[in-house]
Design an enzyme around this catalytic site. Structure first.
Site, PDB file in Angstrom:
ATOM      1  N   SER A   7       0.873  -1.168   0.000  1.00 12.82           N
ATOM      2  CA  SER A   7       0.000   0.000   0.000  1.00 12.82           C
ATOM      3  C   SER A   7       0.913   1.221   0.000  1.00 12.82           C
ATOM      4  CB  SER A   7      -0.880  -0.019   1.256  1.00 12.82           C
ATOM      5  OG  SER A   7      -1.868   0.982   1.160  1.00 12.82           O
ATOM      6  N   GLU A   8       0.743   2.112  -0.992  1.00 13.63           N
ATOM      7  CA  GLU A   8       1.787   3.108  -1.229  1.00 13.63           C
ATOM      8  C   GLU A   8       1.882   4.178  -0.138  1.00 13.63           C
ATOM      9  OE1 GLU A   8      -0.743   2.550  -3.347  1.00 13.63           O
ATOM     10  OE2 GLU A   8      -1.558   4.417  -4.165  1.00 13.63           O
ATOM     11  N   ASN A   9       0.920   4.205   0.782  1.00 15.51           N
ATOM     12  CA  ASN A   9       1.069   5.126   1.906  1.00 15.51           C
ATOM     13  C   ASN A   9       2.065   4.613   2.948  1.00 15.51           C
ATOM     14  OD1 ASN A   9      -1.041   3.180   2.236  1.00 15.51           O
ATOM     15  ND2 ASN A   9      -1.674   4.202   4.103  1.00 15.51           N
ATOM     16  N   SER A  57       8.475   4.036   0.374  1.00 16.26           N
ATOM     17  CA  SER A  57       7.430   3.364  -0.368  1.00 16.26           C
ATOM     18  C   SER A  57       7.586   3.597  -1.871  1.00 16.26           C
ATOM     19  CB  SER A  57       6.069   3.879   0.097  1.00 16.26           C
ATOM     20  OG  SER A  57       5.037   3.252  -0.621  1.00 16.26           O
TER      21      SER A  57
END
Lengths: 234, 214
Positions: free
Chosen positions: B46-48, B88
């Site tokens: 999850s890119e967060n 990330s």
């Protein structure tokens, strides 16, 4: 120099001015410096350039400073959840600079690390690349992006000590560590402010050199944007 | 019957391989997690700032410090790690993610993707989409084959502002599956009940038809 301040208003004293650039950590409403944003609103300073991945929602996060029209320009990657933002933008009352999320993160990291620019393939051939220097490396084209710094960075951590060492929790980390490095002055609010020696030095995410002032958060709301659940046993 | 959203997600899950690190976009791509084939272990990014996304939480497990890139509450696994947005996107831009599955407004026959902006309408922003398509090794688009007004979304050239140039490797739509490589676009599978003629009628892009499809 003592870093701890009693609360958000005093922590912002002497560092704010009209037209300043402020970074605010958080992804959506997760990991935002709630107390410091409220105090920033109450300071009444104007014409802020705000660098933040998102713009909060209408009545929370940076949305509070949009309501009062204290923000002149937003530098963000996604601003979807804010109607007041949309209204001000369409009425041309608000400037907006979109950055791809990874480019925004890296611009902040670079700024804090003394790197004035870097090449990335993100956005090549898109509107984002217009007017930017292009350069080929090993047969692939990259664009030049610049580092970002702020007059003041406002960050949120889980735990911090009186030396300014910070530990973040889960996905509330997001943009906070880089923003801590990229503020001329960085102010952190933490859920638990502890004595020096209480944090394990091996577990610290942001060393205290990047933090000039620190407060203990009060009455955190930690609002959730999309509460999605499964049933027990599913 | 053309494919439903679940059918598309199920088909996309067949692109997963054991050991893959995968980023799933918001919307139909999120459904792909429900169809991970048995015996295959994939790690969702999850890119967060999270690797190893678990299922949605029960009411008791909700944690405001734990959300996915769609800002939904989520859970962690034993294998989970957390990191900053810079790390990330280092993973993403640096080519460490094997597969990204995302939605699209338009795809061109050369793999150009448009999925972030309609001129004249309020633009919400590209989020992490430009970084994902630039950095991830394989990009699969799941989309309705046509827009609500019936117009084609798979085009000879995109008319909307681009998210990336030549980045899409595969389209999975209600019509079937198209691959895109140096030889152009190829229709490789048809959804049940869809004919090559219908696929052509509903597509503006030029494409080849794989041997054996008719």
């Amino acid at each position: 120099m003592k870093k701890p301040y009693p609360e958000a208003t005093s922590a912002l004293e002497g560092v704010l001015f009209d037209g300043m650039t402020i970074m605010a950590g958080g992804f959506g409403l997760c990991g935002i410096p709630e107390n410091l944003i409220t105090a920033l609103r109450d300071s009444g300073i104007q014409n802020i350039t705000a660098i933040s991945n998102n713009a909060g929602i209408d009545d929370f996060g940076l949305g509070l400073l949009l309501q009062t029209r204290q923000i002149k320009k937003m530098v963000s990657s996604y601003v979807g959840e804010n109607k007041e933002f949309e209204r001000q933008y369409l009425a041309k009352e608000l400037e907006l600079e979109f950055n791809p999320q990874g480019t925004l993160a890296e611009r902040i990291r670079a700024g804090g690390a003394g790197i004035p620019g870097f090449y990335t393939k993100t956005g090549v051939g898109t509107l984002i690349a217009e007017g930017k220097e292009h350069k080929d490396f090993n047969g692939e084209t990259y664009i030049l992006e610049t580092g970002l710094i702020a007059d003041v960075s406002l960050v949120k951590a889980w735990k911090g000590d009186k030396e300014g060492n910070l530990i973040f929790r889960k996905t509330a980390r997001n943009f906070n560590p880089m923003m801590a490095t990229a503020g001329r002055i960085t102010i952190a609010e933490v859920e638990e402010l502890v004595e020096i020696g209480e944090l394990d030095p091996d577990q610290i995410h942001t060393p205290g050199i990047f933090v000039q002032r620190i407060i203990q958060s009060k009455d955190l709301e930690k609002r959730i944007e999309h509460r999605t659940t499964r049933k027990q046993g599913e | 019957m053309a494919w439903t959203r679940e059918d598309m997600a199920r088909r996309a899950a067949q692109e997963l391989r054991d050991g893959f690190y995968v980023n799933l976009g918001i919307g139909i791509p999120t459904l792909v997690a429900n169809f991970i084939p048995e015996g295959i272990s994939v790690t969702l990014q999850s890119e967060n700032g999270m690797l190893g996304m678990g299922p949605f939480p029960t009411e008791d497990e909700i944690d405001p410090d734990l959300i996915n890139a769609g800002k939904q509450t989520i859970t962690e696994l034993d294998s989970t790690s957390y990191f900053s947005s810079a790390d990330s996107f280092g993973m993403i831009r640096g080519g460490h993610i094997a597969l990204s599955i995302l939605g699209a407004m338009q795809v061109a026959e050369n793999g150009d993707l448009a999925n972030w902006m309609i001129p004249g309408k309020m633009v919400k922003g590209m989020g992490g989409a430009m970084d994902l398509v630039a950095g991830v090794k394989k990009v699969v688009v799941i989309m309705d084959h046509n827009a609500r007004d019936g117009s084609a979304k798979f085009l000879s050239e995109c008319t909307l502002p681009l998210t990336g140039v030549g980045v899409v490797d595969m389209i999975i739509s209600d019509v079937g599956v198209f691959t895109i490589d140096d030889n152009g676009a190829t229709l490789t599978e048809l959804a049940q009940g869809v004919t090559v003629d219908e696929a052509r009628q509903r597509t503006e892009a030029n494409f080849n038809v794989a041997e054996g499809l008719s």
